[in-house]
Scaffold this motif. Sequence first.
Motif, PDB file in Angstrom:
ATOM      1  N   ASP A   1      31.859  50.863  34.345  1.00 42.46           N
ATOM      2  CA  ASP A   1      32.452  49.522  34.287  1.00 42.46           C
ATOM      3  C   ASP A   1      31.440  48.414  34.606  1.00 42.46           C
ATOM      4  O   ASP A   1      31.747  47.493  35.368  1.00 42.46           O
ATOM      5  CB  ASP A   1      33.647  49.407  35.242  1.00 42.46           C
ATOM      6  N   VAL A   2      30.241  48.528  34.062  1.00 42.60           N
ATOM      7  CA  VAL A   2      29.244  47.480  34.281  1.00 42.60           C
ATOM      8  C   VAL A   2      29.375  46.442  33.172  1.00 42.60           C
ATOM      9  O   VAL A   2      29.336  46.779  31.987  1.00 42.60           O
ATOM     10  CB  VAL A   2      27.816  48.065  34.300  1.00 42.60           C
ATOM     11  N   ARG A   3      29.553  45.193  33.583  1.00 44.97           N
ATOM     12  CA  ARG A   3      29.780  44.120  32.617  1.00 44.97           C
ATOM     13  C   ARG A   3      28.485  43.375  32.306  1.00 44.97           C
ATOM     14  O   ARG A   3      27.495  43.505  33.022  1.00 44.97           O
ATOM     15  CB  ARG A   3      30.821  43.135  33.165  1.00 44.97           C
ATOM     16  N   ARG A   4      28.535  42.569  31.278  1.00 43.18           N
ATOM     17  CA  ARG A   4      27.355  41.795  30.930  1.00 43.18           C
ATOM     18  C   ARG A   4      26.919  40.927  32.109  1.00 43.18           C
ATOM     19  O   ARG A   4      25.732  40.792  32.388  1.00 43.18           O
ATOM     20  CB  ARG A   4      27.629  40.898  29.725  1.00 43.18           C
ATOM     21  N   SER A   5      27.890  40.359  32.828  1.00 45.88           N
ATOM     22  CA  SER A   5      27.535  39.490  33.954  1.00 45.88           C
ATOM     23  C   SER A   5      26.801  40.273  35.051  1.00 45.88           C
ATOM     24  O   SER A   5      25.914  39.737  35.719  1.00 45.88           O
ATOM     25  CB  SER A   5      28.786  38.824  34.532  1.00 45.88           C
ATOM     26  N   ASP A   6      27.137  41.553  35.231  1.00 49.33           N
ATOM     27  CA  ASP A   6      26.425  42.387  36.219  1.00 49.33           C
ATOM     28  C   ASP A   6      24.975  42.588  35.787  1.00 49.33           C
ATOM     29  O   ASP A   6      24.065  42.613  36.612  1.00 49.33           O
ATOM     30  CB  ASP A   6      27.096  43.758  36.363  1.00 49.33           C
ATOM     31  N   ILE A   7      24.784  42.769  34.498  1.00 47.65           N
ATOM     32  CA  ILE A   7      23.428  42.960  33.981  1.00 47.65           C
ATOM     33  C   ILE A   7      22.610  41.689  34.221  1.00 47.65           C
ATOM     34  O   ILE A   7      21.457  41.731  34.639  1.00 47.65           O
ATOM     35  CB  ILE A   7      23.469  43.305  32.474  1.00 47.65           C
TER      36      ILE A   7
ATOM     37  N   ASN B   1      15.109  51.451  34.149  1.00 44.63           N
ATOM     38  CA  ASN B   1      15.356  52.204  35.384  1.00 44.63           C
ATOM     39  C   ASN B   1      15.810  51.286  36.507  1.00 44.63           C
ATOM     40  O   ASN B   1      16.682  51.637  37.295  1.00 44.63           O
ATOM     41  CB  ASN B   1      14.106  52.981  35.789  1.00 44.63           C
ATOM     42  N   GLN B   2      15.211  50.108  36.580  1.00 45.58           N
ATOM     43  CA  GLN B   2      15.668  49.154  37.605  1.00 45.58           C
ATOM     44  C   GLN B   2      17.099  48.716  37.324  1.00 45.58           C
ATOM     45  O   GLN B   2      17.923  48.639  38.232  1.00 45.58           O
ATOM     46  CB  GLN B   2      14.746  47.930  37.633  1.00 45.58           C
ATOM     47  N   LEU B   3      17.374  48.441  36.060  1.00 41.85           N
ATOM     48  CA  LEU B   3      18.726  48.007  35.696  1.00 41.85           C
ATOM     49  C   LEU B   3      19.741  49.070  36.115  1.00 41.85           C
ATOM     50  O   LEU B   3      20.804  48.771  36.665  1.00 41.85           O
ATOM     51  CB  LEU B   3      18.787  47.770  34.181  1.00 41.85           C
ATOM     52  N   LYS B   4      19.376  50.315  35.893  1.00 43.02           N
ATOM     53  CA  LYS B   4      20.219  51.443  36.260  1.00 43.02           C
ATOM     54  C   LYS B   4      20.433  51.475  37.773  1.00 43.02           C
ATOM     55  O   LYS B   4      21.557  51.584  38.255  1.00 43.02           O
ATOM     56  CB  LYS B   4      19.502  52.699  35.782  1.00 43.02           C
ATOM     57  N   HIS B   5      19.334  51.331  38.525  1.00 39.99           N
ATOM     58  CA  HIS B   5      19.446  51.395  39.979  1.00 39.99           C
ATOM     59  C   HIS B   5      20.204  50.203  40.547  1.00 39.99           C
ATOM     60  O   HIS B   5      20.936  50.335  41.516  1.00 39.99           O
ATOM     61  CB  HIS B   5      18.051  51.467  40.602  1.00 39.99           C
ATOM     62  N   PHE B   6      20.033  49.052  39.959  1.00 34.80           N
ATOM     63  CA  PHE B   6      20.665  47.858  40.528  1.00 34.80           C
ATOM     64  C   PHE B   6      22.160  47.803  40.203  1.00 34.80           C
ATOM     65  O   PHE B   6      22.920  47.173  40.923  1.00 34.80           O
ATOM     66  CB  PHE B   6      19.992  46.581  39.993  1.00 34.80           C
ATOM     67  N   THR B   7      22.577  48.426  39.088  1.00 34.92           N
ATOM     68  CA  THR B   7      23.967  48.243  38.639  1.00 34.92           C
ATOM     69  C   THR B   7      24.760  49.537  38.462  1.00 34.92           C
ATOM     70  O   THR B   7      25.965  49.470  38.255  1.00 34.92           O
ATOM     71  CB  THR B   7      24.008  47.539  37.263  1.00 34.92           C
ATOM     72  N   ARG B   8      24.113  50.695  38.463  1.00 33.53           N
ATOM     73  CA  ARG B   8      24.692  51.987  38.102  1.00 33.53           C
ATOM     74  C   ARG B   8      24.930  52.127  36.601  1.00 33.53           C
ATOM     75  O   ARG B   8      25.508  53.109  36.140  1.00 33.53           O
ATOM     76  CB  ARG B   8      25.987  52.313  38.870  1.00 33.53           C
ATOM     77  N   LEU B   9      24.481  51.185  35.816  1.00 41.28           N
ATOM     78  CA  LEU B   9      24.605  51.304  34.363  1.00 41.28           C
ATOM     79  C   LEU B   9      23.859  52.558  33.897  1.00 41.28           C
ATOM     80  O   LEU B   9      22.710  52.774  34.270  1.00 41.28           O
ATOM     81  CB  LEU B   9      24.011  50.052  33.700  1.00 41.28           C
ATOM     82  N   GLY B  10      24.542  53.379  33.108  1.00 39.01           N
ATOM     83  CA  GLY B  10      23.906  54.588  32.588  1.00 39.01           C
ATOM     84  C   GLY B  10      23.938  55.764  33.544  1.00 39.01           C
ATOM     85  O   GLY B  10      23.408  56.814  33.236  1.00 39.01           O
ATOM     86  N   MET B  11      24.561  55.607  34.712  1.00 33.84           N
ATOM     87  CA  MET B  11      24.590  56.711  35.671  1.00 33.84           C
ATOM     88  C   MET B  11      25.818  57.593  35.514  1.00 33.84           C
ATOM     89  O   MET B  11      25.980  58.569  36.239  1.00 33.84           O
ATOM     90  CB  MET B  11      24.546  56.174  37.102  1.00 33.84           C
ATOM     91  N   GLY B  12      26.701  57.256  34.614  1.00 29.80           N
ATOM     92  CA  GLY B  12      27.928  58.035  34.444  1.00 29.80           C
ATOM     93  C   GLY B  12      27.715  59.222  33.516  1.00 29.80           C
ATOM     94  O   GLY B  12      26.593  59.511  33.105  1.00 29.80           O
TER      95      GLY B  12
ATOM     96  N   GLY C   1      35.378  53.720  38.443  1.00 29.74           N
ATOM     97  CA  GLY C   1      34.995  52.518  39.176  1.00 29.74           C
ATOM     98  C   GLY C   1      36.146  51.533  39.259  1.00 29.74           C
ATOM     99  O   GLY C   1      36.775  51.360  40.294  1.00 29.74           O
ATOM    100  N   ALA C   2      36.441  50.884  38.142  1.00 32.22           N
ATOM    101  CA  ALA C   2      37.444  49.828  38.129  1.00 32.22           C
ATOM    102  C   ALA C   2      38.861  50.384  37.999  1.00 32.22           C
ATOM    103  O   ALA C   2      39.836  49.660  38.191  1.00 32.22           O
ATOM    104  CB  ALA C   2      37.154  48.861  36.982  1.00 32.22           C
TER     105      ALA C   2
END
Lengths: 372, 465, 89
Positions: free
Chosen positions: B382-388, B400-411, C41-42
Amino acid sequence: MTRTDYDLAVIGGGIQGASVALFAAREGMRVVLFDKGALARQASGTNAGTLTMQMTRAALIPYALKAHEMWVNAPQWLGHDVGVVACDGLSLAFTEAEEEILSQRAEARSAAGAPIRLVSSREAARIEPGVNPGIRMASHCSVDGYANAYLTGLAYRRALVEAGVELREYTPVSGLGSSGRGYDIRTEGGGVTARQVVLAGGVWIEPMLKWLGIDLPIKTLINQLAVTERAAPVMRTVLGIASGLLSLKQYPHGTVVIGGGWQGEGDRDSGTHRATAASAVGNARLAVHAIPSLRRSRIVRIWTGFEAETADALPAVGPVPGHPGAWVIGSVHSGYTSAPYMARCLTQAILGRPPEMPLFPIDRLLPGHGSH
Amino acid sequence: MSGSHDVIVVGAGPAGGEAALAASGAGLRVALIDEGPAPGGQVWRAPRTAQAQAAAARDPDGRQGGALRKRLRDASVTLLAGAEVWDAEPGFVVQCLAATGNHALQAPRLILATGAMERVLPFPGWTTPGVFGLAAATAIMKSEKTLPGKEIVIAGQGPLLIAVAVKALELGLRPRAIVDRAGPRDWLRAAPAFAAMPSMLARGARWMARLKAAGVPILRQSAVVSAGGCSALDGVTVRHLPSGRETEIAADTLYIGNGLTPADELHRLLGAAQTRDRLRGGCRTEVDADQRTSVPGLYAAGDGAGVHGALPSVFQGQIAGLAAARDHGALDADAFAARSRPARRRLARALRFADASCRLMTFPEDDLAEMPPDCVVCRCEDVRRSDIEAAMASGAADMNQLKHFTRLGMGPCQGRMCGLNAAGLLAPEGDLRFTPRAPVRPVSMDRLIGEFDYSDIPVPKPAPL
Amino acid sequence: MIENEAIQLVVDGKPVDCVPGQTVAGALLAQGIYAFRASPGAGTPRGPFCMMGACQECAIEIDGVVRRACQTPVAPGMVLRLRGAGAAE
C-alpha cells in the motif's frame, strides 16, 4: 600552514562511521562523511537488526548492554525511529550437547553482566507459546530486542543532516595521505583535508588501513538472511539456538526475519555477494524447527551482507598506530547492537577525553606485537 | 527429477517448448520446467476444464497449444510442470519448487524462455476486487472457458483489447465498452505491417465486424482514470485524452492492460547484459543471432528476452535450442546452419508484424507523472505516490533506498507490479531497477524444507564465546 | 481426460461447488467471490488481479499453507481460508 577543510573526515557511512560523525558534529566539530554508496547500505542496512546479548561475546557484554539502552532510547539521542522493539530473548537447546553449550554460555554471559538465566522447556513455552515443545531447555534474557535495520540509513541520514554533517554519498575515497596538520582525503572529484580521520569501512577497513601502510587482516563473513511475507503473529520473542546459528523474530508489521549467520557466497574485492540455496534450506529448517507454525508461510526475500571479523574476533576500535589523528572503528562482533556505544567511546577519544569504557586498539593484531 | 541434464529450459510456452524440442531433436538430454500445470505458456495455455478443452479444439491458439503439448509428450524431453523456479546459479544450477518439494537441476547450458508479464498504469481504485489485468481475461478464458463479471469494461491498449472483447461475446457477455488509448491513426500506422500477415488481418476485420454488430462501443484515445467501489467495483471513470472530458461507466469488472514487459528476473539474476528498449517492453536482453546472451552457456528466447509476441518466439526458441545443441557439440556447423535456416527466414517475416503490434502496446511512460498523489503504486505494501515523493525528499535516490524508506517492493510480488512504475517516478530518464535477487518467486517454506530431522541440519560449530 | 463431475471445496467453513480442472481462483470467481483477502498494511480488500502467478493478490491459505489461488488446481475436499477479506478499515 593552512586551515584544514574539516576537523574530522569519516570514511564509511555505516552505523559505526555515521554514529562517530553524528556525535563529533554535535560536539561542534566540522565533519564530512564519505560513503562509496548510500548510507547504511552494507552490513548496517542488511543485518538482521537483532539487539541481543545471547549472540554477543562475553567480553563485549558491558558494551552491548550500554548500547541496548541507547537503542531503546534512539528517538531521544538519534532523533528518529528505527523501529526498536525491546522484548524477551530465548536461546534454545534441542540436544544434550546443546544443553551443555547453553549452560556454559549463559554462565559466562551472565558473569559479564547480562541478565541471563536458564529456564525449563515449560517456562520457555510460557514465555514463547509458539516454540517447539520438543526443546530440552532454554536460556532467557530479559534484555533483548531488535531494530528495523533497513530504516537505519533513513534515520541516520536525517540526524546527520540536522547535525550539520557534510554528506558525500556515492563518493568512493581512493586514497589517504598526510597533509600538513592532518590528512588529505582523495576522491575522484578532488579531495578534502581534515585534521583527523576515521576509517569506518566495515570489511573494507583492511584496504583503507593499507593507505597508511598498516596491514590488518580482516576476515569477511557473508551472512545470509531471509524474510517471510507478513503474517498473523506466530511469536513474540527474539529466538536463537545454543550454537548461535539462528536469530528469529517477528516484526510488528508481521514479517519474520530469519538470520543467524548462515553463509552465502561472495567476495570483498568485487563487493558482490549472493545467497546459496543450501544455506536457505538449512536456515529455514532451523527456523521451522524452532517455531513450527512458520511452515505455512512463504519466504519473499533472501539477501546477504558482509560482516567483518578480526583474527581474535574482538573489535578494532582505537587509534591507528604511528598516525596521530587517524582512528579506526570496525569488526565489532555483533556490531549492529554495540555500534552506537562503541562510536560514543571512540568519539570521546577523538575529542581528547578519556573514553567511558576501554577501546580495542589494533596494535594487538599487528605483526611484531607479542600480545598474541 | 533433480539431477544432471545437457540443457535446462525454463518456460514451456511457444519459445521454451520449441527450444526444448529443437535441442532434444538434436540429441540433447533436455529438462523443461514450467510453472503452469501443462506446457503452453500464456498464449497457448492449456485448457483445464472439459468445456475449455472442447473450445480449444475449435480455436487456432488452442490447436497450436495442443499440437505443442502432443509433440512434447512424444519427444524425450523431461518435463517438470507446476514447478516454480526460484533460483539459478551460474554454471548452471536451477532450483525449483513443485508439489513434490524442492528440486535442484544441473546443466552446462540454460535457455530462458520465461515470457512476459503485463504492465498496468496505476490509477486510483486499481486495487479494488473486480479490477483485473487484461491478460487475466485471456488466461481464465483459455483454461476455464469462463469470464468473471456481468457488466465488464475492457480497457488499455493493443490488439488484445479486441481479442478479449470478441471472446467475451462468444461467452454471451456483451462488454459495456472497450476503452482504447490508441486512436484510429495509431491503428492505421500499424496497418501495412498487419497486411504482411493476411490471415491476421482477416481475423482482425472479422472481429471488428462482430463487435460492431453486437453494438459494443469503442472509446478511442481514452483511458480509465479511476475505479470506484470499496470491496467490489461499481464503476469506472473514463477520460477522453485529447479533450479531458470524463464519463462514468457502471461496471462490476474491469480488464485493463498497458502492454507487456519481459519476465526477466532470471536473466538479470545471472547477469546477462541488457539494453533499455521501450518497444520491447522496457528492456531487452542482448542476444546474438543464435540467441546467446552475454553469459556463456546462457540463451534467451521469446518475450522474456524482449517482447515480440508468440510467433517470433517460436522461431527464436527453435534457434536457441539448436544453438545449445551446436555449442554442446551435438550438431556440426553445416547441420546447425541447415536446421536453423527455415526458422531464421520465418523469424524475419514474423518480426515485421511483431513490431507493429508492439508499437501499439508501448507502455505510456509519460503518463506516470499524471498519477494522483494518493494512487497506490506498490499494491503489496500500500505504498502511494505521495509516499514515494516523501522518500525522495528524504534523500532516496535509488531503488534500494526507496525500498528501505517506504517498504515498496518488499511484499510477496517482489516488486513485479510496482518496480518499473516506481522507477519511472523516481527517475524518468534513469534506468533504475531493483537489485536482482533470489528467490525470484515467493518460496513456500513447506515445499522448500520438506520433512527433515533436526540431526539432518548441518549446524556448523558455534561462534566464539 | 478430466471427469466432468462437480467437486466440493470448503471455503471459510462453507461448501462451494466447482468444476474439475478449475483453479481455486477460477472456482471462487465463478461463485461471485472477488475479495480474497485484505492487504496486510492498509487492510483494503483485494482479489485476483493478474491470474498468471505474478501479482500474489490471490494468495490465500489452501490446506493450511499460503498459496496462489490462480495457480492451484481444485481438489476434492480442499479447505480454503480467505485471509481477512472485506476487513477494510
